[in-house]
Design an enzyme around this catalytic site. Structure first.
Site, PDB file in Angstrom:
ATOM      1  N   CYS A 130       0.753  -1.241   0.109  1.00 39.48           N
ATOM      2  CA  CYS A 130      -0.095   0.056   0.014  1.00 39.48           C
ATOM      3  C   CYS A 130       0.881   1.348  -0.156  1.00 39.48           C
ATOM      4  O   CYS A 130       0.514   2.136  -0.760  1.00 39.48           O
ATOM      5  CB  CYS A 130      -0.766   0.167   1.238  1.00 39.48           C
ATOM      6  SG  CYS A 130      -1.746  -1.368   1.428  1.00 39.48           S
ATOM      7  N   HIS A 164      -1.416   7.172   4.419  1.00 41.02           N
ATOM      8  CA  HIS A 164      -0.246   5.967   4.534  1.00 41.02           C
ATOM      9  C   HIS A 164       1.180   6.668   3.918  1.00 41.02           C
ATOM     10  O   HIS A 164       1.929   5.847   3.428  1.00 41.02           O
ATOM     11  CB  HIS A 164      -0.679   4.948   3.472  1.00 41.02           C
ATOM     12  CG  HIS A 164      -0.587   3.875   4.386  1.00 41.02           C
ATOM     13  ND1 HIS A 164      -0.536   2.433   3.824  1.00 41.02           N
ATOM     14  CD2 HIS A 164      -0.302   3.265   5.605  1.00 41.02           C
ATOM     15  CE1 HIS A 164      -0.225   1.640   4.598  1.00 41.02           C
ATOM     16  NE2 HIS A 164      -0.168   2.017   5.817  1.00 41.02           N
TER      17      HIS A 164
END
Length: 535
Positions: free
Chosen positions: A91, A154
């Site tokens: 990710c 993130h």
């Protein structure tokens, strides 16, 4: 003056005034036209980035339950990219690559520990997106765009890495994924933000029932998107919306109306809710009559996490393995471009694409050039979707700081093969369940840099039958790939690795005996079981 002469003079005067008025009108129209030509409003940009959704999760890609009618219709009205790739099988590096247009090895989103490891444990890693990286929303400001991120960031959870410090004007979401729940003593639950303010935490103000899978988060994220679109349209401002929701990342969740409605279990429930949400977003664009001035792209950050399958993981279709590997199942993504009136309906583009291309394409849509002071790996996709023009280009796949594989044309060469370690495998961690391919899906790091394993993806998309080293086809493919890789490695300037940096005191408490372990720097197989989270 005679009456006839007076009448003629009056007609002449009236004619003169009409000519003057006509000339003035033409002048005004000309000025208005010049103004429109000089400053047309650039198209809005919507990037819909899913989390761990697999290539095989869409009906248009062959999923047999056909539970994605809105995404399938989006593909029928736009362009489907069957050969579209993540920049990384995890990710965080993938998202950094999307927003910078640069490989993770360049922008710093990689590790150097334990050759080819790709760790990112949010509560322990204190690195993030470097200040000298230029993100898409920062550059779009030059064309007057207002930008919002909804969902998962993130790219670092410390204040200097906040999305509003890197070009976004608004944010609703979290620095990390919805991991947990934690006990708030050893480790706190992960926060959710509205812009600079923390408005709650997952499992607390934003509940997720791990037992039933019920959570209203996708509906919250949907409403954030709809409200933003309405506000920007009312203000007549071009906008960039990065809708980065995390519903298909384990623990999988869906809201009550969707739970139990899929033939594919809870994961399918989450996909159905995502599909419904995409339908509502596209419907709003049409209702506001801005669909023809809005470029929309749907994709995923990496392949489906087969480690969570079958109940919590998706489908990578015919491709090998899944998330965390550089086999096709880990890096090939579902991808659809939609722009009514501009992108011809019903197209399938065989352009070899990457999430990094969304950076370059976004700039092209805004009439901006990519930065010239750094290497940009993204390609402008507009020639492919608007004119059907295909561009030859390689796609490089890294794990950590190691070049694992490259695709060039129909051929993919693996320089290293490795799924996950024997230690992890014996604990039940399997990135390729039911897909053992002898000599390919290895549990030790196997080097093939001298004689790479080469597959023809057209004939063998599942990477099960490497070409014979002695074949003329292998030698021809190797001759084409070798100089491309050598040129890439010769010119490569790695960024400062951000995912090595650990601090056990940040949002973390170490069990007795684990305090001095640098979990980012220590090979995972040498870390005692008691030091892994959760206990």
């Amino acid at each position: 003056m005679a009456p006839g002469a007076v009448a003629m003079a009056s007609v002449a005067a009236a004619t003169t005034w009409r000519l003057v008025l006509l000339l003035l009108l033409l002048l005004l129209l000309s000025i208005g036209g010049l103004g429109a030509a000089d400053g047309p409003r650039p198209p809005n940009i919507l990037l819909l980035l899913m989390d761990d959704m697999g290539w095989g999760d869409l009906g248009v890609n062959g999923e047999p339950s056909r539970e994605t009618p809105n995404l399938d219709r989006m593909a029928a009205e736009g362009t489907l990219f069957p050969n579209f790739y993540s920049a990384n099988p995890l990710c965080s590096p993938s998202r950094a690559a999307l927003l910078t247009g640069r490989l993770p090895i360049r922008n710093g989103f990689y590790t150097t520990n334990g050759r080819a490891r790709n760790a990112y444990t949010p509560q322990e890693i204190v690195g993030g997106i470097p200040d000298d990286e230029l993100l898409l929303p920062e550059l779009l400001k030059g064309a007057g765009y207002v930008s919002k991120i909804v969902g998962k960031w993130h790219l670092g959870h410390r204040p200097q890495f906040h999305p509003l410090k890197h070009g976004f004007d608004e944010w609703f979401g979290s620095p990390n994924c919805h991991f947990g729940p934690y006990d708030n003593r050893a480790r706190p639950n992960i926060p959710v933000y509205r812009d600079w303010e923390m408005v709650g935490r997952y499992y607390e103000e934003f509940p997720i029932d791990v037992k039933t899978g019920e959570a209203n988060l996708t509906q919250v994220y949907l409403q954030e998107a709809l409200d933003f679109i309405k506000r920007q349209q009312a203000a007549q401002r071009p906008f960039f919306l990065y809708w980065a929701i995390d519903a298909t990342h384990a623990p999988v969740y869906a809201s009550r109306p969707f739970l139990g409605t899929s033939q594919r279990g809870r994961y399918g429930d989450a996909v159905r809710e995502i599909d419904d949400s995409v339908g509502k977003i596209l419907g709003l664009l049409q209702n506001l009559r801005i669909a023809e001035n809005t470029f929309v792209f749907f994709t995923s950050d990496n392949g489906a996490a087969l480690i969570s399958a079958p109940k919590q993981g998706g489908s990578n279709g015919p491709f090998l393995c899944g998330k965390q590997t550089t086999f096709e199942g880990g890096v090939r993504e579902p991808a659809i471009a939609w722009w009514p009136g501009r992108i011809p309906a019903g197209q399938v583009s065989h352009q070899l694409g990457s999430v990094m291309d969304l950076f370059t394409t976004g700039l092209s849509l805004a009439g901006l050039a990519p930065p010239s002071d750094r290497a940009i790996d993204g390609l402008d996709l507009l020639p492919a979707v608007l004119r059907g023009r295909l561009t030859d280009r390689p796609i490089f796949y890294y794990r950590g700081d190691t070049l694992m594989a490259v695709t060039l044309g129909q051929y993919k060469a693996h320089f290293w093969t490795w799924t996950n370690s024997w230690e992890e495998f014996r604990r039940g961690v399997d990135f390729c369940p039911g897909q053992n391919v002898s000599g390919v899906t290895t549990h030790t790091q196997e080097e093939h840099t001298k004689l790479p394993l080469i597959f023809h993806l057209g004939r063998d998309p599942g990477e099960r039958y490497p070409l014979s080293f002695a074949s003329a086809e292998y030698l021809d493919a190797l001759r084409g790939i070798t100089p491309v890789v050598q040129q890439h490695q010769k010119a490569l300037v790695p960024g400062q690795p951000q995912l090595n940096v650990c601090n056990q005191a940040v949002m973390n408490w170490a069990p007795p005996g684990c305090e001095k372990l640098g979990k980012c720097l220590t090979p995972p197989e040498s870390i005692p079981e008691k030091c892994f989270w959760p206990h």
